[in-house]
Design a protein around this motif. Structure first.
Motif, short mmCIF file in Angstrom:
data_model
loop_
_atom_site.label_atom_id
_atom_site.label_comp_id
_atom_site.label_asym_id
_atom_site.label_seq_id
_atom_site.Cartn_x
_atom_site.Cartn_y
_atom_site.Cartn_z
N MET A 1 0.91 -0.99 -0.01
CA MET A 1 0.13 -0.16 -0.09
C MET A 1 0.90 1.23 -0.11
SD MET A 1 -1.36 0.40 3.93
CE MET A 1 -1.49 -1.41 4.35
N LYS A 2 0.20 2.39 -0.31
CA LYS A 2 0.99 3.54 -0.10
C LYS A 2 0.86 4.16 1.28
CE LYS A 2 1.11 4.77 -5.08
NZ LYS A 2 1.00 5.65 -6.26
N CYS A 3 1.56 5.03 1.63
CA CYS A 3 1.82 5.95 2.64
C CYS A 3 0.82 6.86 2.47
CB CYS A 3 3.00 6.38 3.13
SG CYS A 3 3.17 7.65 4.35
N LEU A 4 -0.04 7.58 3.29
CA LEU A 4 -1.29 8.47 3.13
C LEU A 4 -0.34 9.74 2.97
CD1 LEU A 4 -3.95 7.91 5.63
CD2 LEU A 4 -3.92 7.77 2.94
N THR A 5 0.98 9.93 3.40
CA THR A 5 1.43 11.26 3.61
C THR A 5 2.41 11.47 2.35
OG1 THR A 5 3.01 10.76 5.17
CG2 THR A 5 1.21 11.75 5.98
N CYS A 6 3.42 10.58 2.33
CA CYS A 6 4.31 10.66 1.08
C CYS A 6 3.87 9.78 0.09
CB CYS A 6 5.87 10.13 1.66
SG CYS A 6 6.11 8.58 2.33
N GLU A 7 3.32 8.97 0.16
CA GLU A 7 2.71 8.19 -1.15
C GLU A 7 3.79 7.14 -1.55
OE1 GLU A 7 0.99 10.45 -4.23
OE2 GLU A 7 -0.52 11.04 -2.89
N ASN A 8 4.97 6.86 -0.53
CA ASN A 8 5.76 5.69 -0.78
C ASN A 8 5.40 4.39 -0.64
OD1 ASN A 8 7.85 7.45 -2.00
ND2 ASN A 8 8.64 7.86 0.06
N LEU A 9 5.65 3.64 -1.08
CA LEU A 9 5.31 2.06 -0.79
C LEU A 9 5.43 1.94 0.78
CD1 LEU A 9 6.03 -0.29 -3.70
CD2 LEU A 9 3.95 0.71 -3.05
N SER A 10 4.67 1.33 1.42
CA SER A 10 4.77 1.10 2.86
C SER A 10 4.08 -0.22 3.48
CB SER A 10 4.24 2.13 3.67
OG SER A 10 4.28 1.99 5.21
N PHE A 11 4.20 -0.87 4.31
CA PHE A 11 3.44 -1.96 4.95
C PHE A 11 2.36 -1.16 5.94
CE2 PHE A 11 7.41 -4.33 4.05
CZ PHE A 11 6.81 -5.29 3.31
N GLN A 12 2.56 -0.26 6.35
CA GLN A 12 1.43 0.70 7.12
C GLN A 12 0.96 1.67 6.45
OE1 GLN A 12 3.51 1.89 10.80
NE2 GLN A 12 3.62 -0.31 11.51
N ILE A 13 -0.29 2.28 6.97
CA ILE A 13 -1.16 3.27 6.12
C ILE A 13 -0.32 4.62 6.38
CG2 ILE A 13 -2.37 4.19 8.09
CD1 ILE A 13 -4.80 3.89 5.74
N ILE A 14 0.72 4.88 7.43
CA ILE A 14 1.46 5.84 7.32
C ILE A 14 3.04 5.25 7.52
CG2 ILE A 14 2.28 7.96 8.82
CD1 ILE A 14 -0.78 8.20 9.51
N CYS A 15 4.04 5.49 6.81
CA CYS A 15 5.06 4.79 6.92
C CYS A 15 5.87 5.38 8.17
CB CYS A 15 5.95 5.05 5.48
SG CYS A 15 6.48 6.57 5.49
N LYS A 16 6.82 4.62 8.46
CA LYS A 16 7.70 4.87 9.68
C LYS A 16 8.47 5.97 9.31
CE LYS A 16 7.27 1.15 12.30
NZ LYS A 16 6.59 1.16 13.60
N THR A 17 8.92 6.45 8.30
CA THR A 17 9.77 7.82 8.05
C THR A 17 8.86 8.88 8.53
OG1 THR A 17 11.18 6.64 6.37
CG2 THR A 17 10.94 9.04 6.47
N CYS A 18 7.52 8.69 7.68
CA CYS A 18 6.47 9.95 8.30
C CYS A 18 6.08 9.83 9.65
CB CYS A 18 5.47 9.64 6.97
SG CYS A 18 5.78 10.11 5.52
N GLN A 19 6.25 8.92 10.10
CA GLN A 19 5.79 8.77 11.53
C GLN A 19 6.67 9.68 12.37
OE1 GLN A 19 4.38 4.96 13.43
NE2 GLN A 19 3.62 4.41 11.50
N LYS A 20 8.04 9.38 11.99
CA LYS A 20 9.20 9.81 12.71
C LYS A 20 9.33 11.50 12.49
CE LYS A 20 13.84 9.41 13.74
NZ LYS A 20 15.16 8.64 13.39
N ASN A 21 9.25 11.60 11.21
CA ASN A 21 9.55 13.02 10.61
C ASN A 21 8.40 14.20 10.94
OD1 ASN A 21 12.36 12.08 10.12
ND2 ASN A 21 11.73 11.69 8.09
N LEU A 22 7.14 13.44 10.42
CA LEU A 22 6.20 14.38 10.54
C LEU A 22 5.20 14.37 11.57
CD1 LEU A 22 5.22 13.92 6.56
CD2 LEU A 22 6.55 15.81 7.61
N LEU A 23 5.14 13.17 12.27
CA LEU A 23 4.18 13.13 13.24
C LEU A 23 4.76 13.10 14.78
CD1 LEU A 23 1.95 10.41 11.56
CD2 LEU A 23 1.51 13.10 11.85
N GLU A 24 5.84 13.79 14.99
CA GLU A 24 6.40 13.75 16.31
C GLU A 24 5.54 14.86 17.06
OE1 GLU A 24 8.58 12.86 19.42
OE2 GLU A 24 9.00 12.25 17.30
#
Length: 190
Positions: A1-24
């Protein structure tokens, strides 16, 4: 699936990178009444698209991630000598899940116990985009059940004017409950 925020492929709906960088999360405090505060973790403008996911089938996955990053971290660092109960404001199941129940669930700890289906609005009016006057003229009319003489934290996804939280607090206080504060994911005034 694609990450909702960056649209990169991810196993989660929001990828780990976006969780760390955008959702702190950061912690914000707003006084709603004398000595009664709401604490929130994000500015609404930062996560508005994610908050609106509550209206869609994938919203439960989004809210679980947001709650894990904010409410769960809060509960791990919260310390009080008394046991307290986390109450989800109006945890009706809409769109196959209750977003406020998800938030309360992530507060579970040795000190905090979530409790569900005890604070329901009998007037299901939509406040989105409405002003303070509309909110005051159309109260939620909360019904409290199965919760008396307890120490509580209120949980909601968003605070705009604070009207809903204060009305919920008043309804719970009528049952001799002590409300410590409220927690929300986002604050619309930040």
């Amino acid at each position: 699936m694609k990450c909702l925020t960056c649209e990169n492929l991810s196993f989660q709906i929001i990828c780990k990178t976006c969780q760390k960088n955008l959702l702190e999360p950061s912690f914000h405090k707003r006084e709603l009444q004398k000595d009664f505060y709401n604490y929130s973790f994000y500015a609404l403008s930062d996560i508005e698209d994610l908050i609106t996911s509550k209206y869609y089938f994938h919203g439960d996955r989004v809210f679980n991630i947001l709650a894990k990053l904010s409410f769960a971290k809060f509960s791990q660092n919260f310390n009080l000598s008394d046991k307290i109960i986390a109450v989800a404001i109006d945890d009706h199941t809409r769109h196959d899940f209750s977003h406020t129940a998800i938030l309360a669930k992530h507060l579970k700890s040795d000190i905090i116990t979530p409790k569900y289906n005890c604070l329901k609005a009998t007037n299901i009016v939509k406040y989105a985009g409405k002003d303070l006057e509309f909110r005051k003229n159309n109260p939620r009319k909360f019904k409290v059940s199965n919760i008396k003489n307890q120490t509580l934290i209120l949980c909601d996804d968003l605070i705009t004017t604070g009207t809903t939280i204060l009305e919920a607090k008043k309804a719970l206080q009528k049952q001799n409950n002590k409300i410590l504060f409220s927690l929300t994911l986002a604050d619309a005034k930040l």
